[in-house]
Design an enzyme around this catalytic site. Structure first.
Site, short mmCIF file in Angstrom:
data_model
loop_
_atom_site.label_atom_id
_atom_site.label_comp_id
_atom_site.label_asym_id
_atom_site.label_seq_id
_atom_site.Cartn_x
_atom_site.Cartn_y
_atom_site.Cartn_z
N GLY A 11 0.83 -1.21 0.00
CA GLY A 11 0.00 0.00 0.00
C GLY A 11 0.86 1.26 0.00
O GLY A 11 1.99 1.26 0.49
N ARG A 15 -1.36 8.85 3.34
CA ARG A 15 -1.69 9.74 4.46
C ARG A 15 -0.51 10.00 5.39
O ARG A 15 -0.56 10.88 6.25
CB ARG A 15 -2.88 9.18 5.25
N GLY A 101 1.63 -5.45 6.86
CA GLY A 101 2.91 -4.84 7.24
C GLY A 101 2.77 -3.58 8.07
O GLY A 101 3.74 -3.10 8.65
N GLY A 137 -13.97 -3.01 7.18
CA GLY A 137 -14.91 -3.97 6.61
C GLY A 137 -15.73 -4.56 7.75
O GLY A 137 -15.20 -4.88 8.81
N ASN A 226 -2.05 4.39 9.53
CA ASN A 226 -2.34 5.06 8.26
C ASN A 226 -1.76 6.46 8.22
O ASN A 226 -1.46 6.98 7.16
CB ASN A 226 -3.85 5.13 8.02
N TYR A 366 38.12 17.29 27.27
CA TYR A 366 37.94 16.47 26.08
C TYR A 366 39.04 15.42 26.05
O TYR A 366 40.23 15.75 26.03
CB TYR A 366 37.99 17.29 24.79
N ALA A 423 49.57 22.72 36.20
CA ALA A 423 48.40 23.35 35.57
C ALA A 423 48.82 24.31 34.47
O ALA A 423 49.89 24.93 34.54
CB ALA A 423 47.59 24.08 36.63
N ARG A 440 55.29 26.50 31.25
CA ARG A 440 54.53 27.67 31.68
C ARG A 440 55.51 28.81 31.71
O ARG A 440 56.62 28.65 32.22
CB ARG A 440 54.04 27.36 33.10
C1 UD1 Z 1 -8.71 -3.77 4.56
C2 UD1 Z 1 -9.87 -4.77 4.47
C3 UD1 Z 1 -10.95 -4.40 5.49
C4 UD1 Z 1 -10.35 -4.33 6.89
C5 UD1 Z 1 -9.14 -3.39 6.91
C6 UD1 Z 1 -8.45 -3.48 8.22
C7 UD1 Z 1 -10.02 -5.52 2.16
C8 UD1 Z 1 -10.71 -5.34 0.88
N1 UD1 Z 1 -10.42 -4.73 3.16
O1 UD1 Z 1 -9.25 -2.51 4.18
O2 UD1 Z 1 -12.02 -5.33 5.47
O3 UD1 Z 1 -11.34 -3.89 7.81
O4 UD1 Z 1 -8.20 -3.74 5.88
O5 UD1 Z 1 -7.44 -2.51 8.28
O6 UD1 Z 1 -9.16 -6.35 2.29
N2 UD1 Z 1 -2.22 -3.73 0.34
C9 UD1 Z 1 -1.38 -4.24 -0.62
N3 UD1 Z 1 -1.73 -4.15 -1.92
C10 UD1 Z 1 -2.89 -3.58 -2.33
C11 UD1 Z 1 -3.74 -3.07 -1.34
C12 UD1 Z 1 -3.40 -3.16 -0.01
O7 UD1 Z 1 -0.30 -4.76 -0.31
O8 UD1 Z 1 -3.13 -3.54 -3.54
C13 UD1 Z 1 -1.83 -3.84 1.77
C14 UD1 Z 1 -1.61 -2.50 2.44
O9 UD1 Z 1 -0.25 -2.13 2.38
C15 UD1 Z 1 -2.04 -2.78 3.87
C16 UD1 Z 1 -3.09 -3.86 3.72
O10 UD1 Z 1 -2.89 -4.43 2.45
O11 UD1 Z 1 -0.98 -3.31 4.64
C17 UD1 Z 1 -4.50 -3.32 3.83
O12 UD1 Z 1 -4.70 -2.35 2.85
P1 UD1 Z 1 -5.62 -1.11 3.10
O13 UD1 Z 1 -5.69 -0.31 1.86
O14 UD1 Z 1 -5.22 -0.43 4.35
O15 UD1 Z 1 -7.02 -1.85 3.31
P2 UD1 Z 1 -8.37 -1.22 3.77
O16 UD1 Z 1 -9.05 -0.62 2.60
O17 UD1 Z 1 -8.14 -0.39 4.95
CA CA Z 2 -5.92 0.38 6.30
#
Ligand code: UD1
Ligand code: CA
Length: 458
Positions: A11, A15, A101, A137, A226, A366, A423, A440
């Protein structure tokens, strides 16, 4: 259990408003992702894959030393799409554990519950009840049986669904063979036009499989980062956990809310006392009855028994022997070795030096690239001139030397045993044992000298 752990870390983390990839931001001195990788390693899972994306090379090069496999997700088309990147390598008999992660405080025991809970079911979900579920979710259960039916994302949810407080943490375990099939069946028919990993729940239920859930023990352990506000919140949670661990183990923290450990205390003795606003970094060892005053920063250090570190001192890559006293306002720089019963006082800086037992450097000095023997006394304002503008040289001060105040020792130079330096001296040549050496100019008094007086006109 044949376990495969997949850590989603692709991701963008927009933010955070940072040029650093989100998962490289630090919590307790360690990148967020490293916390998650350590958790994966603690599960004794041999098969760990990190899905990386934005700024990925940086993540890989900084954490690449670990056992994990790294797979790039070039375009971020959703959590389902992220897992698709490793679909090929999922074994039919494997249990796949999905971690995020950016969720650094997840506990091992919780993951173990999830993995045990999955049993013969197809999917195990880690869920949590949130007072404010906004953004997550929602877990949709059958009203009669209370069994899980599907997950609806906030953006796709209707008002009634939005009122549900049981949410998906994102941490999921699934049977490998089935997961592989469901991944190939995922669609993007949702508001965000993404492949939602969460859609595997509805697919499983529709195909007659059971989905079980395990509740997280606290909200904090499943919180993701985030933005920097959330990062700061989790930092405090993490620090409090460490502080409680130390206090439970017998360490006094004058105020656990004003204590930061960014690393690891590899060992601590009995009755260690730490005053407020102390920062410990890297690997630290503390002997019995060590006392650390307020506002000290200590990084990678071995501190012996009964050492007292007075306020505002900074110690880095150094060892301090038993019963020594450091500070206030002392700076002990790397590669410094301080023996037992040594006193290092205010505004004293030491670098790449060793100080033998019972020696004292109490004020304003020092000492760099220097070997000091035992029972040496270094007077106020002593400077080892170790640098000629091009090279550094060593100073050797043997046992029981007394160096008078305001002395410069021009290295390379050796001050032999029991020498006394007068000294105000500038010492450029080795001094003989047992003698007084000084440089000195002779003091003189000018008879009849009159002070200038102010000119009347000006
Ligand atoms: C996701 C879940 C949601 C849950 C929430 C918890 C889905 C569709 N939704 O939503 O149900 O409540 O996490 O925080 O799974 N990432 C990737 N590749 C991508 C997209 C995301 O590696 O293409 C990774 C991000 O780096 C992150 C994690 O997946 O570590 C979650 O992604 P994020 O975009 O935060 O998911 P949410 O939309 O918050
Ligand atoms: Ca998230």
């Amino acid at each position: 259990m044949n376990l495969k752990t997949v850590i989603l870390a692709a991701g963008q983390g927009t933010r955070m408003k940072s040029s650093l990839p989100k998962v490289m931001h630090k919590l307790g001195g360690l990148p967020l992702l490293e916390h998650v990788m350590n958790l994966a390693a603690s599960l004794e899972c041999e098969d760990v894959t990190v899905i990386y994306g934005h700024g990925g090379m940086k993540v890989r090069s900084e954490l690449g030393h670990s056992h994990a496999a790294w797979v790039e997700q070039r375009e971020q088309l959703g959590t389902g799409h992220a897992v698709m990147q490793v679909a090929e390598s999922i074994g039919g008999d494997q249990t796949v554990l999905i971690l995020y992660g950016d969720v650094p405080l997840l506990r091992k025991a919780t993951v173990q519950n999830l993995l045990t809970g999955i049993g013969d079911n197809a999917i195990g979900l880690l869920t949590v009840n949130l007072e404010n579920p906004c953004g997550y979710g929602r877990i949709i259960r059958n009203t009669a049986t209370r069994r899980i039916e599907r997950i609806v994302e906030e953006k796709d949810a209707n008002d009634e669904e939005k009122r549900l407080t049981e949410v998906n943490t994102g941490i999921i375990a699934a049977q490998g063979g089935l997961l592989k099939r469901w991944l190939s069946e995922l669609k993007t028919d949702n508001v965000q036009r993404e492949y939602y990993l969460t859609d595997i729940v509805a697919l499983a239920v529709r195909q007659g499989h059971r989905v079980e859930s395990v509740q997280a023990s606290s909200e904090d352990e499943v919180l993701g980062v985030n933005d920097r506000v959330q990062l700061a919140h989790l930092e405090r949670v993490f620090q409090k956990q460490q502080a409680i661990g130390l206090m439970t183990g017998g360490v006094t923290l004058k105020d656990p809310d004003r204590f930061d450990l960014r690393g690891e205390i590899i060992r601590y003795g009995r009755d260690v006392e730490i005053d407020i606003n102390v920062i410990l970094e890297g690997r630290i060892s503390l002997g019995d009855s060590v006392r650390i005053g307020s506002n000290c920063v200590i990084r990678n250090a071995v501190i012996g028994d009964k050492v007292e570190i007075l306020p505002h001192s900074i110690i880095e890559n150094a060892a301090i022997g038993d019963c020594s006293r450091i500070g206030p306002f002392a700076r002990i720089r790397p590669e410094t070795n301080i023996g037992d019963h040594v006193h290092i006082g205010n505004f004293v800086e030491l670098k790449k030096s060793s100080v033998g037992s019972g020696s004292k450097i109490n004020h304003l000095s020092y000492i760099g690239d220097t070997t000091i023997g035992s029972r040496v006394n270094i007077g106020a304002g002593t400077i080892t001139c170790n640098y000629d503008g091009a090279n550094k040289y060593r100073t050797v001060i043997e046992d029981e030397v007394f160096v008078g105040s305001d002395t410069q020792l021009i290295a390379p130079v050796t001050i032999r045993k029991r020498s006394t330096i007068g000294a105000g001296s500038t010492i450029t040549k080795d001094t003989p044992e047992d003698q007084l050496t000084l440089s000195r100019s002779k003091q003189q008094t000018i008879k009849g000298w009159a002070r200038p007086t102010k000119n009347r006109s000006s």
